[in-house]
Design an enzyme around this catalytic site. Structure first.
Site, PDB file in Angstrom:
ATOM      1  N   HIS A  57     -21.526  50.439 -60.830  1.00 58.37           N
ATOM      2  CA  HIS A  57     -20.329  50.935 -61.538  1.00 58.37           C
ATOM      3  C   HIS A  57     -19.699  52.062 -60.743  1.00 58.37           C
ATOM      4  O   HIS A  57     -20.269  52.541 -59.767  1.00 58.37           O
ATOM      5  CB  HIS A  57     -20.653  51.344 -62.978  1.00 58.37           C
ATOM      6  CG  HIS A  57     -21.535  52.551 -63.125  1.00 58.37           C
ATOM      7  ND1 HIS A  57     -22.855  52.565 -62.734  1.00 58.37           N
ATOM      8  CD2 HIS A  57     -21.289  53.793 -63.610  1.00 58.37           C
ATOM      9  CE1 HIS A  57     -23.379  53.746 -62.987  1.00 58.37           C
ATOM     10  NE2 HIS A  57     -22.445  54.526 -63.510  1.00 58.37           N
ATOM     11  N   HIS A  62     -22.867  57.220 -57.919  1.00 60.98           N
ATOM     12  CA  HIS A  62     -23.322  55.877 -57.522  1.00 60.98           C
ATOM     13  C   HIS A  62     -22.562  55.319 -56.316  1.00 60.98           C
ATOM     14  O   HIS A  62     -23.034  54.386 -55.670  1.00 60.98           O
ATOM     15  CB  HIS A  62     -23.200  54.907 -58.710  1.00 60.98           C
ATOM     16  CG  HIS A  62     -24.021  55.337 -59.879  1.00 60.98           C
ATOM     17  ND1 HIS A  62     -25.175  54.705 -60.263  1.00 60.98           N
ATOM     18  CD2 HIS A  62     -23.872  56.395 -60.723  1.00 60.98           C
ATOM     19  CE1 HIS A  62     -25.700  55.344 -61.304  1.00 60.98           C
ATOM     20  NE2 HIS A  62     -24.931  56.378 -61.598  1.00 60.98           N
TER      21      HIS A  62
HETATM   22 FE    FE Z   1     -25.200  57.954 -62.975  1.00 61.60          FE
HETATM   23 ZN    ZN Z   2     -22.740  56.501 -64.519  1.00 61.12          ZN
END
Ligand code: FE
Ligand code: ZN
Length: 256
Positions: A57, A62
């Site tokens: 995501h 990330h």
């Molecule tokens: Fe996270």
């Molecule tokens: Zn997240």
């Protein structure tokens, strides 16, 4: 077929970046590289070459390391729609063949709307970002409780032995909350002891397994009577659906 080896790369204060390769091969793949530096160090230490990047995501913890990794390794980036660096957009039902293994892409909206998981039946294991944590689940930044409950239910139908590779070590705080919701759950009491021991030794509690989460994680247990009762008690209202129970438990955790 050779199994996959998954290496744990701690990042920031509580993130885990997962680096995997087929046993006997130095072709490696990284999941959710929020930071490039620890990934580059791990590749060097382990003698591995980066061949691809998998994204669950769009949150920065990330994706923040993608650019820097690409300058050294111009590799494919697999991820959901909206990831600007993605070279291959992954949607529900897609198959991704990497590291000698076939992964299925599962859309699991809730934490964000673009959230996906990578599951392989051959181990079995799943990389699921910020959707399920040990004894917890991701905050609902974009999706509705109904969407998240649907996503958790879909993950709950994977084989019980499936290893869950979550992206954060939130386990101790999650477990304190889980015990407040279900103080009489003996599996949870036992797990709480195991977790304290593991963390006292400064070891990761991740990966977890689906069967463990189904036994002790209050969010995964929103279809159980004990959680329904805890939700009704917290909300001082009648709960008629699993999604409503889930919504109240999530709301409780947000202010815990
Ligand atoms: Fe996270
Ligand atoms: Zn997240």
């Amino acid at each position: 077929m050779m199994p996959i080896i998954v290496h744990t790369i701690p990042a920031f204060t509580d993130n885990y970046i997962w680096l995997f390769h087929q046993q006997g091969s130095s072709d490696a793949y990284v999941v959710d590289p929020g930071d490039a530096k620890p990934v580059l160090e791990a590749l060097k230490d382990l003698g591995l070459t980066l061949e691809g990047i998998l994204i669950t995501h769009h949150h920065n913890d990330h994706v923040g390391g993608i650019e820097q990794l690409l300058t050294q390794y111009p590799v494919p980036v697999y991820g959901p729609k909206g990831i600007t660096q993605a070279t291959e957009i992954m949607v529900d039902g897609d198959t991704l063949d990497v590291a000698g293994t076939s992964f299925n892409v599962i859309e699991i909206p809730g934490h964000t709307l673009d959230h996906i998981a990578y599951y392989t039946a051959s181990e079995p294991l799943v990389f699921l970002g910020d959707t399920i944590f040990a004894n917890g689940c991701g905050r609902l930044f974009e999706g509705s409780p109904e969407q998240m409950w649907q996503s958790l239910s879909q993950l709950a139908s994977l084989p019980p032995k499936t290893k869950l590779y979550c992206a954060h070590e939130y386990t101790e705080a999650n477990t304190r909350f889980a015990l407040a919701v279900e103080p009489d759950n003996s599996d949870l009491q036992q797990r709480a002891q195991d977790i304290s021991k593991t963390r006292a030794e400064n070891k990761p509690t991740i990966p977890s397994t689906l069967e463990l989460e189904l036994a002790t994680n209050p969010f995964m247990r929103s279809n159980q009577l004990s959680i329904k009762e805890a939700a009704e008690n917290y909300g001082q209202c009648k709960v008629s659906t699993e999604a409503e129970a889930f919504a109240l438990i999530r709301q409780w955790k947000d202010s815990f």
